[in-house]
Design a protein around this motif. Structure first.
Motif, short mmCIF file in Angstrom:
data_model
loop_
_atom_site.label_atom_id
_atom_site.label_comp_id
_atom_site.label_asym_id
_atom_site.label_seq_id
_atom_site.Cartn_x
_atom_site.Cartn_y
_atom_site.Cartn_z
N ALA A 187 21.13 36.98 136.81
CA ALA A 187 21.75 38.30 136.64
C ALA A 187 23.27 38.20 136.81
O ALA A 187 24.03 38.81 136.04
N ARG A 188 23.69 37.41 137.79
CA ARG A 188 25.14 37.24 138.00
C ARG A 188 25.76 36.53 136.80
O ARG A 188 26.88 36.87 136.37
N ALA A 189 25.05 35.56 136.24
CA ALA A 189 25.56 34.85 135.05
C ALA A 189 25.65 35.81 133.86
O ALA A 189 26.58 35.71 133.05
N ALA A 190 24.69 36.74 133.76
CA ALA A 190 24.74 37.73 132.68
C ALA A 190 25.97 38.61 132.83
O ALA A 190 26.65 38.92 131.84
N ALA A 191 26.25 39.02 134.07
CA ALA A 191 27.42 39.87 134.32
C ALA A 191 28.70 39.13 133.91
O ALA A 191 29.60 39.72 133.30
N VAL A 192 28.76 37.85 134.21
CA VAL A 192 29.94 37.05 133.83
C VAL A 192 30.03 36.96 132.31
O VAL A 192 31.10 37.11 131.72
N ALA A 199 17.48 28.34 121.20
CA ALA A 199 17.02 29.21 120.12
C ALA A 199 15.76 29.97 120.51
O ALA A 199 15.56 31.11 120.10
N ALA A 200 14.93 29.34 121.36
CA ALA A 200 13.67 29.98 121.77
C ALA A 200 13.91 31.26 122.56
O ALA A 200 13.04 32.12 122.64
N LEU A 201 15.11 31.38 123.16
CA LEU A 201 15.40 32.58 123.96
C LEU A 201 16.50 33.44 123.34
O LEU A 201 17.00 34.35 123.99
N SER A 202 16.89 33.15 122.11
CA SER A 202 18.04 33.87 121.57
C SER A 202 17.66 34.89 120.51
O SER A 202 18.53 35.47 119.86
N ALA A 234 22.64 38.55 128.43
CA ALA A 234 23.84 39.26 127.97
C ALA A 234 23.71 39.58 126.47
O ALA A 234 24.03 40.70 126.03
N ARG A 235 23.23 38.62 125.69
CA ARG A 235 23.02 38.88 124.25
C ARG A 235 21.96 39.96 124.05
O ARG A 235 22.07 40.80 123.17
N SER A 254 23.38 43.40 124.58
CA SER A 254 24.13 43.83 123.39
C SER A 254 23.16 44.28 122.30
O SER A 254 23.39 45.30 121.64
N GLY A 255 22.07 43.52 122.12
CA GLY A 255 21.07 43.88 121.10
C GLY A 255 20.41 45.21 121.40
O GLY A 255 20.21 46.03 120.49
N LEU A 256 20.09 45.46 122.66
CA LEU A 256 19.45 46.73 123.05
C LEU A 256 20.39 47.90 122.80
O LEU A 256 19.97 48.99 122.43
#
Ligand SMILES: [Zn+2]
Length: 236
Positions: free
Chosen positions: A143-148, A46-49, A99-100, A103-105
């Motif tokens: 970054a690779r995990a974000a792409a996935v 939650a601290a990073l979401s 990744a979230r 989407s927010g940006l």
């Protein structure tokens, strides 16, 4: 078939013992708050979401800078655990959070939607030796995990930034010293994948003075790559 049953039970027993051994060697604890029994707890997630917020670093890279959290508490501890303590599993958590944030940006109109231009994530450079000692570059892995996490959208990750020659560790340096330490010391490696309209986000784990981001944006500009924004996990 008793042999097969015996074989399966031996395998299951061995796996159980391996797991117990792994738990002893690699304690299963939250990468942020060190709570036992989980690698990443709901409170730290939650601290990073939250919504990515705008940061105004002392050294301004000239493009918008966004962070997922302040460099304090569990967020700071998680970044350090990934960077210094070999918690490579956290790359997945950071990548999902990025990744979230992407989407927010887009919802806020800060960056273009994927229909207009494809997203390219450029990890900030890492000192090679530091990355090797620490068991891989956590920023690149995140970054690779974000792409996935953004699949099926095609997101490119291109670690094209590198340091020229030896660069001092920036710990303990002032903003001015950091800036001088990095001036002209970041370069773009020749790349094969920089074609077509791109939304380029420079990504890094922690932003302190903004020196690395600024020098990276400059290096990319010299190579003809316009950066649309900087996205970090935490900002000091
Ligand atoms: Zn936690």
């Amino acid at each position: 078939m008793p042999e097969r049953v015996a074989f399966v039970s031996v395998v299951v027993g061995t796996l159980g013992r391996v797991r117990t051994l792994l738990d002893l060697v690699l304690p299963r604890e939250c990468g942020g708050c060190e709570a036992p029994g989980t690698l990443w707890c709901a409170r730290c997630a939650a601290a990073l979401s939250g919504e990515p917020f705008v940061v105004s670093p002392r050294i301004d890279p000239g493009v918008p800078v966004f962070a997922l959290g302040a460099h304090t508490g569990v967020a700071r501890r998680a970044v350090i655990a990934a960077k210094e303590r070999g918690r490579r599993d956290l790359a997945h958590q950071f990548g999902s959070a990025w990744a979230r944030a992407v989407s927010g940006l887009r919802v806020r109109g800060e960056i273009d939607p994927p229909e207009l231009s494809r997203l390219l994530l450029v990890p900030a450079p890492t000192r090679g030796r530091a990355a090797r000692v620490r068991g891989g570059d956590p920023v690149c892995a995140a970054a690779r995990a974000a792409a996935v996490a953004l699949l099926p959208e095609p997101v490119a990750v291109d670690p094209i930034l590198g340091f020229v020659g030896p660069v001092r560790d920036s710990v303990g340096l002032s903003a001015k010293e950091r800036s001088r330490n990095l001036s002209g010391r970041i370069r773009v490696e020749p790349s094969r994948r920089l074609g077509g309209p791109r939304t380029v986000l420079l990504v890094d784990d922690v932003l302190t003075t903004g020196a690395t981001a600024t020098e990276s944006v400059r290096a990319l500009a010299r190579a003809g790559v316009r950066v649309d924004g900087v996205l970090v996990i935490t900002a000091a």
